[in-house]
Design a protein around this motif. Sequence first.
Motif, PDB file in Angstrom:
ATOM      1  N   ILE A  28     -13.441  67.419   9.568  1.00  0.00           N
ATOM      2  CA  ILE A  28     -12.833  66.223  10.143  1.00  0.00           C
ATOM      3  C   ILE A  28     -13.068  66.226  11.650  1.00  0.00           C
ATOM      4  CG2 ILE A  28     -10.671  64.998  10.593  1.00  0.00           C
ATOM      5  CD1 ILE A  28     -11.578  64.773   7.725  1.00  0.00           C
ATOM      6  N   PRO A  29     -13.784  65.246  12.193  1.00  0.00           N
ATOM      7  CA  PRO A  29     -14.114  65.256  13.628  1.00  0.00           C
ATOM      8  C   PRO A  29     -12.933  64.841  14.494  1.00  0.00           C
ATOM      9  CG  PRO A  29     -14.949  63.267  12.618  1.00  0.00           C
ATOM     10  CD  PRO A  29     -14.369  64.085  11.491  1.00  0.00           C
ATOM     11  N   ASP A  30     -12.879  65.380  15.700  1.00  0.00           N
ATOM     12  CA  ASP A  30     -11.828  64.981  16.643  1.00  0.00           C
ATOM     13  C   ASP A  30     -11.876  63.491  16.943  1.00  0.00           C
ATOM     14  OD1 ASP A  30     -10.941  67.572  16.787  1.00  0.00           O
ATOM     15  OD2 ASP A  30     -12.012  68.043  18.642  1.00  0.00           O
ATOM     16  N   ASP A  31     -13.071  62.901  16.874  1.00  0.00           N
ATOM     17  CA  ASP A  31     -13.221  61.476  17.169  1.00  0.00           C
ATOM     18  C   ASP A  31     -12.320  60.599  16.313  1.00  0.00           C
ATOM     19  OD1 ASP A  31     -15.088  62.069  19.047  1.00  0.00           O
ATOM     20  OD2 ASP A  31     -16.829  61.382  17.911  1.00  0.00           O
ATOM     21  N   ILE A  32     -11.998  61.091  15.129  1.00  0.00           N
ATOM     22  CA  ILE A  32     -11.233  60.251  14.214  1.00  0.00           C
ATOM     23  C   ILE A  32      -9.864  59.885  14.777  1.00  0.00           C
ATOM     24  CG2 ILE A  32     -10.051  62.027  12.853  1.00  0.00           C
ATOM     25  CD1 ILE A  32     -10.870  60.442  10.348  1.00  0.00           C
ATOM     26  N   TYR A  33      -9.347  60.708  15.692  1.00  0.00           N
ATOM     27  CA  TYR A  33      -8.016  60.467  16.244  1.00  0.00           C
ATOM     28  C   TYR A  33      -8.048  59.618  17.522  1.00  0.00           C
ATOM     29  CZ  TYR A  33      -6.956  64.235  13.005  1.00  0.00           C
ATOM     30  OH  TYR A  33      -6.840  65.010  11.875  1.00  0.00           O
ATOM     31  N   THR A 245      -2.630  62.626   9.069  1.00  0.00           N
ATOM     32  CA  THR A 245      -3.906  62.149   8.536  1.00  0.00           C
ATOM     33  C   THR A 245      -4.739  63.281   7.946  1.00  0.00           C
ATOM     34  OG1 THR A 245      -3.914  60.348  10.143  1.00  0.00           O
ATOM     35  CG2 THR A 245      -6.015  60.901   9.116  1.00  0.00           C
ATOM     36  N   LEU A 246      -4.788  64.418   8.617  1.00  0.00           N
ATOM     37  CA  LEU A 246      -5.543  65.550   8.094  1.00  0.00           C
ATOM     38  C   LEU A 246      -5.028  65.951   6.720  1.00  0.00           C
ATOM     39  CD1 LEU A 246      -7.544  67.917   8.277  1.00  0.00           C
ATOM     40  CD2 LEU A 246      -5.784  69.178   9.569  1.00  0.00           C
ATOM     41  N   ARG A 247      -3.714  66.004   6.559  1.00  0.00           N
ATOM     42  CA  ARG A 247      -3.140  66.403   5.275  1.00  0.00           C
ATOM     43  C   ARG A 247      -3.492  65.395   4.177  1.00  0.00           C
ATOM     44  NH1 ARG A 247      -2.901  71.433   6.774  1.00  0.00           N
ATOM     45  NH2 ARG A 247      -1.077  72.025   8.007  1.00  0.00           N
TER      46      ARG A 247
END
Length: 339
Positions: A28-33, A245-247
């Motif tokens: 999961i990329p940091d960009d997603i946040y 979101t990660l979960r």
Amino acid sequence: MKFEPMKAVYCYFFPEVRDIIHEVEKKIPDDIYMVTASIEQVQQSLDSLFCPALELPENDGIIDLDMIHYPIIDRIVKVYSDTIPGLGKFANKYPTSGSSEGLFHILTKLKVNGVESINILDGEYEGYQAQATNLGMKTIIHNEINAMKSEPGYWFISNPSARDGNIISNEFVNELANIGNKIILDFAYVGATKPQVYDVGHKNIEALVISFSKPYGVFRSRIGGFAFTKDEVPSLYGNKWFKDTLRLFQALKLAEDIGPSGLYNKYRPIQKDIINQINKNFSLDMKTSDSYLLGYMRKKDTLHLNREQSLLIKQFERGDNYRFCLTPYFENIERGIEK
């Protein structure tokens, strides 16, 4: 072998699950946040995780994390469609931190609407009564026989049952509903048994909750909690923002890569071996629960026990049963401590 089952059900963090959890964390990329992250910036990383590709919600080309739970829950509902066929028919679907959060909000709504008591079976999950008490509600406890003779009310039922880890028949649940009871189902143990179909189609089944804590062993991570309700639960509306979101991504990966029956064939034989060894070493008559996490005894199974044996199992009493969590044995086997 020591006698070391647990009274509470703390779940085994399965090796297969750990691999998936860490894989999602890494991809999961940091960009997603970032509020300016475009769909294109994050799509490639997610495409390597999910097949078919996860359809991401967007707003003017920017990923919309406020809405990300909708496509994820839709995909999880699809995975569970053979196990809980009516799951997708509930009008409201909420992401939660495990099932306990959803249960508390459902209880709170009942209290606000004037419901003063709930009904449970003897030996049920302690959280129902504890949270009802916190809200000033009464808990009425029944055995399975007198349950059908009580005045209609609201019932909280775990299935498979937290009392002993065994599946409650659809007929029992529907019969309760047929006599006018409103049912809230707790499916925290679904996925920890052989394949089973749970009928949730009765008009009096008001809501249900799901947790991945028991079947996948992610209790400490709060992964895979969802509430499904026929009527809105206003206090859960804010979860569209206040969610992890990660979960959610990890929950979807667990559901699609392992699923509600993916661990049973491996861990059921181990469960049987553990219980056979316990019975051999301590001359008990423990049975294998439908859930691979547990063993149980009926009170009638304990009549032959001597005083020492009775004291050994005393703390595990739940209503008419004794329930034993086998997690320490699974962990010891993995470490090579117990063969």
